[in-house]
Design an enzyme around this catalytic site. Structure first.
Site, PDB file in Angstrom:
ATOM      1  CB  CYS A   1      -2.124  -0.983   8.356  1.00 60.48           C
ATOM      2  SG  CYS A   1      -1.090   0.459   8.639  1.00 60.48           S
TER       3      CYS A   1
ATOM      4  CD  GLU B   1       4.526  -0.809  12.682  1.00 58.39           C
ATOM      5  OE1 GLU B   1       3.280  -0.778  12.764  1.00 58.39           O
ATOM      6  OE2 GLU B   1       5.264  -0.265  13.508  1.00 58.39           O
TER       7      GLU B   1
ATOM      8  CD  GLU C   1       7.797   0.616  10.619  1.00 56.51           C
ATOM      9  OE1 GLU C   1       6.749   0.915  10.026  1.00 56.51           O
ATOM     10  OE2 GLU C   1       8.760   0.031  10.085  1.00 56.51           O
TER      11      GLU C   1
ATOM     12  CG  ASN D   1      -0.364  -0.218   2.494  1.00 56.92           C
ATOM     13  OD1 ASN D   1       0.806  -0.606   2.596  1.00 56.92           O
ATOM     14  ND2 ASN D   1      -1.124   0.029   3.545  1.00 56.92           N
TER      15      ASN D   1
HETATM   16  P1  NAD Z   1       1.192  -9.784   3.269  1.00 57.28           P
HETATM   17  O1  NAD Z   1       1.282 -10.218   4.669  1.00 57.28           O
HETATM   18  O2  NAD Z   1       0.512 -10.663   2.292  1.00 57.28           O
HETATM   19  O3  NAD Z   1       2.662  -9.547   2.664  1.00 57.28           O
HETATM   20  C1  NAD Z   1       3.556  -8.622   3.266  1.00 57.28           C
HETATM   21  C2  NAD Z   1       4.960  -8.928   2.788  1.00 57.28           C
HETATM   22  O4  NAD Z   1       5.410 -10.151   3.372  1.00 57.28           O
HETATM   23  C3  NAD Z   1       5.109  -9.100   1.280  1.00 57.28           C
HETATM   24  O5  NAD Z   1       6.314  -8.496   0.871  1.00 57.28           O
HETATM   25  C4  NAD Z   1       5.195 -10.621   1.128  1.00 57.28           C
HETATM   26  O6  NAD Z   1       5.915 -11.024  -0.023  1.00 57.28           O
HETATM   27  C5  NAD Z   1       5.944 -10.990   2.382  1.00 57.28           C
HETATM   28  N1  NAD Z   1       5.766 -12.379   2.837  1.00 57.28           N
HETATM   29  C6  NAD Z   1       4.692 -13.189   2.674  1.00 57.28           C
HETATM   30  N2  NAD Z   1       4.903 -14.374   3.280  1.00 57.28           N
HETATM   31  C7  NAD Z   1       6.124 -14.321   3.848  1.00 57.28           C
HETATM   32  C8  NAD Z   1       6.899 -15.209   4.632  1.00 57.28           C
HETATM   33  N3  NAD Z   1       6.459 -16.432   4.954  1.00 57.28           N
HETATM   34  N4  NAD Z   1       8.114 -14.817   5.077  1.00 57.28           N
HETATM   35  C9  NAD Z   1       8.578 -13.588   4.778  1.00 57.28           C
HETATM   36  N5  NAD Z   1       7.900 -12.679   4.033  1.00 57.28           N
HETATM   37  C10 NAD Z   1       6.675 -13.038   3.570  1.00 57.28           C
HETATM   38  O7  NAD Z   1       0.542  -8.336   3.316  1.00 57.28           O
HETATM   39  P2  NAD Z   1       0.067  -7.425   2.096  1.00 57.28           P
HETATM   40  O8  NAD Z   1      -1.140  -8.042   1.512  1.00 57.28           O
HETATM   41  O9  NAD Z   1       1.227  -7.101   1.217  1.00 57.28           O
HETATM   42  O10 NAD Z   1      -0.316  -6.074   2.844  1.00 57.28           O
HETATM   43  C11 NAD Z   1      -1.534  -5.870   3.461  1.00 57.28           C
HETATM   44  C12 NAD Z   1      -1.433  -6.096   4.948  1.00 57.28           C
HETATM   45  O11 NAD Z   1      -0.393  -5.286   5.486  1.00 57.28           O
HETATM   46  C13 NAD Z   1      -2.680  -5.691   5.693  1.00 57.28           C
HETATM   47  O12 NAD Z   1      -2.975  -6.631   6.699  1.00 57.28           O
HETATM   48  C14 NAD Z   1      -2.315  -4.369   6.316  1.00 57.28           C
HETATM   49  O13 NAD Z   1      -3.058  -4.031   7.446  1.00 57.28           O
HETATM   50  C15 NAD Z   1      -0.872  -4.570   6.618  1.00 57.28           C
HETATM   51  N6  NAD Z   1      -0.175  -3.293   6.741  1.00 57.28           N
HETATM   52  C16 NAD Z   1       0.259  -2.887   7.982  1.00 57.28           C
HETATM   53  C17 NAD Z   1       0.876  -1.656   8.127  1.00 57.28           C
HETATM   54  C18 NAD Z   1       1.352  -1.178   9.472  1.00 57.28           C
HETATM   55  O14 NAD Z   1       2.177  -0.282   9.516  1.00 57.28           O
HETATM   56  N7  NAD Z   1       0.881  -1.707  10.568  1.00 57.28           N
HETATM   57  C19 NAD Z   1       1.052  -0.841   7.019  1.00 57.28           C
HETATM   58  C20 NAD Z   1       0.604  -1.285   5.777  1.00 57.28           C
HETATM   59  C21 NAD Z   1      -0.010  -2.519   5.654  1.00 57.28           C
END
Ligand code: NAD
Length: 486
Positions: free
Chosen positions: A286, A252, A460, A155
């Site tokens: 998020c 996060e 962060e 995002n």
């Molecule tokens: P996701 O969990 O599918 O993927 C996040 C990242 O992790 C990607 O780069 C992915 O390739 C990687 N990944 C996936 N499996 C992994 C593993 N087993 N080991 C290591 N890396 C792995 O999330 P998304 O769909 O990209 O993003 C949306 C989510 O992120 C939502 O839940 C949102 O709330 C959260 N988010 C949180 C924040 C925050 O600051 N708290 C900010 C933005 C998004």
């Protein structure tokens, strides 16, 4: 395509672009049209190894520089990012689909803020002196951790690359950053800019790939710390893998945050807050306040003003500065959101506005408003990560606080009220890491940002981030002869 979105190569390692076409192809899609705008390759094991080896070697030189020198480089990178804000914003828009009206003010600019802020702090990071009896004393050294891995969500690709990179580098660490496979382009620009600003090669590397590449980074013995922005299920896996090797983590993760509107609130202001809490970045934030609890007396007024103001949203070409709502970032995310909207209707929520997919190329869905949502409905329990606002009714403060906290998530929470005492009492009662009074979703670099409960570990931004990218070494100095019992 008026803007060249194809990067020079897939990865940025040891100060330069690197390609390895043996890795799986990742197609980068412009969400507004569904067109393929670039292709990159996932990192092969050889690329993962090269990036980690480069970061490991670079750490010695980078950590030995003074904080002031490191900070100067980060601040120079911040200046370059600001100078290139227009082009970086266009790239962010192609990568994510977010409208230019947002990306020009919220992405490279917030990345630059992080580089500037942590660049400013770098020279001021010190240990302390602790006097003891008899002239002995302890001093502490604030030391870098080593090689840090950053893993991003889709995002905010530029912002996440900087929010992780800037504090890590300020503390003397080096980084290997893996962007989300959905948005691989922007982090490469951050790496390029850091080198241009004077960062030694290997200090900030970017490699592409899906979850498997992230997983291979997390378990590598050269890695001291992992910072993930992503969903709770991914966070649990990454946290467990890091814990097995006792690595430091920042998590996060996702949320299902409450936003409470009391009947004494300024309604226009509360509606604005709820718009920012649900529709900014087409709901893909998020910290979104997706459970909007509205006190019964003002519910219908709130709903009618919200529906009217949603009518003013400009859904369309993200490159047009008038546009305020862009597409979902991917077809997969669009389908997830459509599924939740269907579930909301099926479980008896009242669809007040929106809810339909737009009949055009790309991943478009109308901003959606549900009323009469109850706590047990799926749309009130699960993170949707799309433009779906649920209004729930409440009568008393005690009742709404219990319901607001009845979730495993704890990322953010907000309250709109004119009663100052109540506002502070309510935020003290929230089980959430980031709270808002009479506003929502602001995240300045000066303020700690992060979640409690399942929404995360660590913080962060702000001075807090320093504690998560450095550790303290204690040095006991004796000024007296050493004594022993025998
Ligand atoms: P996701 O969990 O599918 O993927 C996040 C990242 O992790 C990607 O780069 C992915 O390739 C990687 N990944 C996936 N499996 C992994 C593993 N087993 N080991 C290591 N890396 C792995 O999330 P998304 O769909 O990209 O993003 C949306 C989510 O992120 C939502 O839940 C949102 O709330 C959260 N988010 C949180 C924040 C925050 O600051 N708290 C900010 C933005 C998004």
């Amino acid at each position: 395509m008026p803007y060249d979105t194809q990067p020079i190569a897939s990865h940025f390692i040891d100060g330069e672009y690197v390609e390895d076409t043996a890795g799986d192809v990742i197609e980068v899609i412009y969400p507004a049209t569904g067109e393929v705008i670039a292709k990159v390759h996932a990192a092969t094991p050889a690329i993962v190894d090269r990036a980690l080896a480069s970061a490991k070697v670079a750490h010695a030189e980078w950590a030995a520089m003074s904080g002031t020198e490191r900070g100067r480089i980060l601040r120079r990178a911040a200046d370059i990012m600001r100078e290139r804000n227009h082009d970086l914003s266009i790239l962010e828009t192609y990568d994510t689909g977010k409208p230019m009206s947002e990306t020009t003010i919220a992405d490279a600019t917030s990345g630059a803020d992080a580089l500037e802020y942590f660049g400013g702090l770098a020279g001021a990071l010190t240990g302390e002196h602790i006097p003891l009896a008899g002239g002995d004393f302890v001093y502490t050294r604030r030391e870098s951790l080593g090689v840090c891995v950053g893993i991003g969500a889709w995002n905010y690709p530029t912002q996440i690359a900087c929010w992780k990179g800037a504090p890590a580098l300020a503390c003397g660490n080096t980084m290997v950053f893996k962007p989300s496979e959905v948005t691989p382009l922007c982090a490469l620009k951050v790496a390029e800019i850091l080198v241009e600003a004077g960062a030694p090669k290997g200090v900030y590397n970017v490699i592409q790939g899906m979850g498997a590449v992230g997983a291979s980074l997390v378990t590598d013995p050269r890695v001291a710390k992992v910072s993930l922005t992503g969903s709770v299920p991914t966070g649990k896996k990454v946290y467990a893998a890091a814990a097995a090797e006792m690595k430091h983590v920042t998590m996060e993760l996702g949320g299902k945050s409450p936003l409470i509107v009391f009947d004494d609130a300024d309604i226009e202001s509360a509606v604005s807050g709820a718009i920012n809490a649900n529709f900014y970045s087409t709901g893909q934030v998020c910290s979104n306040g997706t459970r909007v609890f509205v006190q019964k007396g003002i519910k219908e007024k709130f709903l009618s003003r919200m529906a009217e103001r949603m009518g003013d949203a400009v859904i369309g070409d993200p490159m047009d500065m008038e546009t305020t709502i862009g597409p979902m970032a991917s077809d997969r995310q669009l389908q997830i959101v459509e599924g939740y909207i269907a579930k909301g209707i099926e479980e008896g929520a009242r669809l007040v506005k929106g809810g339909k997919r737009l009949d055009k190329d790309g991943y478009w869905i109308e901003p959606t408003l549900f009323a009469d949502v109850t706590d047990d409905m799926t749309i009130a329990r699960e993170e949707i990560f799309g433009p779906v606002l649920s209004v729930l009714d409440f009568e008393t403060e005690g009742d709404v606080m219990t319901r607001a906290n009845a979730t495993d998530f704890g990322l953010a929470a907000g309250v709109f009220t004119a009663d100052l005492t109540r506002a502070h009492r309510v935020v003290a009662g929230f089980e959430a890491g980031t709270c808002y009074i009479n506003t929502y979703n602001l995240a300045p670099v000066e303020a700690p940002f992060g979640g409690s409960k399942a929404s995360g570990v660590g913080r962060e931004n702000s001075k807090e981030a320093i504690n998560h990218y450095s550790e303290v070494k204690t040095v006991y100095v004796s000024m007296n002869p050493c004594e022993a019992p025998f």
